[in-house]
Design a protein around this motif. Structure first.
Motif, short mmCIF file in Angstrom:
data_model
loop_
_atom_site.label_atom_id
_atom_site.label_comp_id
_atom_site.label_asym_id
_atom_site.label_seq_id
_atom_site.Cartn_x
_atom_site.Cartn_y
_atom_site.Cartn_z
N ASP A 116 -23.70 56.27 -51.79
CA ASP A 116 -22.65 55.80 -52.71
C ASP A 116 -23.18 54.81 -53.75
O ASP A 116 -22.51 53.84 -54.11
CB ASP A 116 -21.48 55.16 -51.93
CG ASP A 116 -20.74 56.20 -51.10
OD1 ASP A 116 -20.60 57.35 -51.56
OD2 ASP A 116 -20.33 55.86 -49.97
N GLN A 117 -24.39 55.08 -54.21
CA GLN A 117 -25.01 54.23 -55.24
C GLN A 117 -25.26 55.08 -56.49
O GLN A 117 -26.39 55.23 -56.96
CB GLN A 117 -26.30 53.61 -54.70
CG GLN A 117 -26.05 52.67 -53.53
CD GLN A 117 -27.33 52.14 -52.91
OE1 GLN A 117 -28.42 52.29 -53.44
NE2 GLN A 117 -27.20 51.51 -51.75
N GLY A 118 -24.16 55.65 -57.02
CA GLY A 118 -24.24 56.59 -58.13
C GLY A 118 -24.89 56.02 -59.38
O GLY A 118 -25.66 56.71 -60.06
N LYS A 119 -24.60 54.76 -59.68
CA LYS A 119 -25.19 54.16 -60.89
C LYS A 119 -26.70 54.03 -60.75
O LYS A 119 -27.44 54.23 -61.72
CB LYS A 119 -24.55 52.80 -61.18
CG LYS A 119 -23.19 52.93 -61.85
CD LYS A 119 -22.64 51.61 -62.31
CE LYS A 119 -21.31 51.83 -63.02
NZ LYS A 119 -20.59 50.59 -63.28
N ALA A 121 -28.49 55.98 -58.91
CA ALA A 121 -29.05 57.34 -58.85
C ALA A 121 -29.31 57.91 -60.24
O ALA A 121 -30.24 58.70 -60.42
CB ALA A 121 -28.09 58.25 -58.09
N LEU A 122 -28.49 57.52 -61.22
CA LEU A 122 -28.55 58.13 -62.56
C LEU A 122 -29.95 58.19 -63.17
O LEU A 122 -30.39 59.26 -63.59
CB LEU A 122 -27.61 57.40 -63.52
CG LEU A 122 -26.22 57.99 -63.73
CD1 LEU A 122 -25.43 57.14 -64.71
CD2 LEU A 122 -26.29 59.44 -64.22
N GLN A 148 -19.30 61.44 -62.22
CA GLN A 148 -18.81 60.42 -61.28
C GLN A 148 -18.82 59.04 -61.91
O GLN A 148 -18.02 58.17 -61.54
CB GLN A 148 -19.66 60.43 -60.00
CG GLN A 148 -19.38 61.63 -59.11
CD GLN A 148 -20.43 61.81 -58.02
OE1 GLN A 148 -21.30 60.95 -57.83
NE2 GLN A 148 -20.37 62.93 -57.32
N ASN A 149 -19.72 58.86 -62.86
CA ASN A 149 -19.78 57.57 -63.57
C ASN A 149 -18.96 57.60 -64.87
O ASN A 149 -19.12 56.74 -65.74
CB ASN A 149 -21.24 57.21 -63.86
CG ASN A 149 -21.97 56.71 -62.62
OD1 ASN A 149 -21.83 55.55 -62.24
ND2 ASN A 149 -22.74 57.57 -61.98
N GLU A 150 -18.10 58.64 -64.98
CA GLU A 150 -17.15 58.81 -66.09
C GLU A 150 -17.84 58.98 -67.45
O GLU A 150 -17.28 58.66 -68.48
CB GLU A 150 -16.12 57.67 -66.12
CG GLU A 150 -15.25 57.66 -64.86
CD GLU A 150 -14.11 56.67 -64.94
OE1 GLU A 150 -13.91 56.05 -65.99
OE2 GLU A 150 -13.42 56.52 -63.92
#
Length: 217
Positions: A116-119, A121-122, A148-150
């Protein structure tokens, strides 16, 4: 052809028994060659013996603490067992030891998504795509992460590139549908959901998305 090369050839053919023999011979001929241990570990992992595989990877690291591929392979095993925090550490170690490959960035990005560390991961998924522009799955996961990060417009670009590379990627079409729906472009969203269903008629999420759009038309 040396035993390591021969073993890799057998692996590519799916001949695990002959591959194992070749790598075993390579280890006997040169017990201080970390590559042979990594290769043997990869065979063991491929046939489902992950516990023993990790021992071979660890042996490679004992011989050469900079054996980056061993850290990467350990990370893959840990990831497959949902040990994401441990996998993250292994992939980071592989990078520190110099494994600057699209696969390493991709797997670290995927692991961060699972945590749950999408930012975070980018940038790793972005780098993976930069290093291998023709990897449809990397494009897909990068697109998902952007969405997911809009970052919807950027997500659409990556998902469209994914289906250029893999025209039968039903999940990419579904997520394009979701992205267009988010932008309130119902016509495009419906077209994407329909395309996903053409490819995979039992795609439940695409079917649900289509129903919602049609109800609102």
């Amino acid at each position: 052809m040396d035993k390591n090369q021969l073993g890799v050839q057998y692996m590519q053919e799916g001949n695990w028994e002959e591959a194992a023999k070749a790598f075993n011979d390579a280890i006997e001929q040169n017990p201080t060659d970390p590559v042979a241990y990594i290769n043997f570990g990869n065979v063991l992992s491929a046939v489902g013996d992950d516990e023993k595989a990790i021992k071979f990877y660890q042996r490679a690291i004992e011989i050469d603490e900079n054996a980056a591929a061993a850290y990467y392979s350990i990370g893959n095993v840990l990831f497959s067992h949902d040990l994401f925090a441990e996998a993250k550490h292994s992939f980071e170690q592989a990078m520190k030891k110099g494994l600057d490959s699209s696969d390493t960035y991709f797997m670290l990005g995927l692991t961060l998504l699972q945590l749950d560390q999408g930012k975070l991961a980018l940038p790793y998924l972005q780098r993976s795509v930069e290093l291998n522009e023709n990897d449809a799955e990397a494009r897909f996961q990068y697109g998902l992460c952007l969405a997911q990060n809009e970052l919807i417009d950027e997500a659409i670009i990556q998902l469209e590139k994914c289906i250029e590379l893999d025209p039968d990627h039903s999940d990419a079409y579904y997520n394009l549908g979701v992205s267009y729906a988010f932008k309130e472009d119902q016509t495009q969203a419906l077209a994407m959901f329909n395309k996903a269903l053409d490819i995979q008629p039992d795609h439940l999420l695409a079917g649900h998305g289509k129903k919602l759009i049609e109800q609102n038309f």
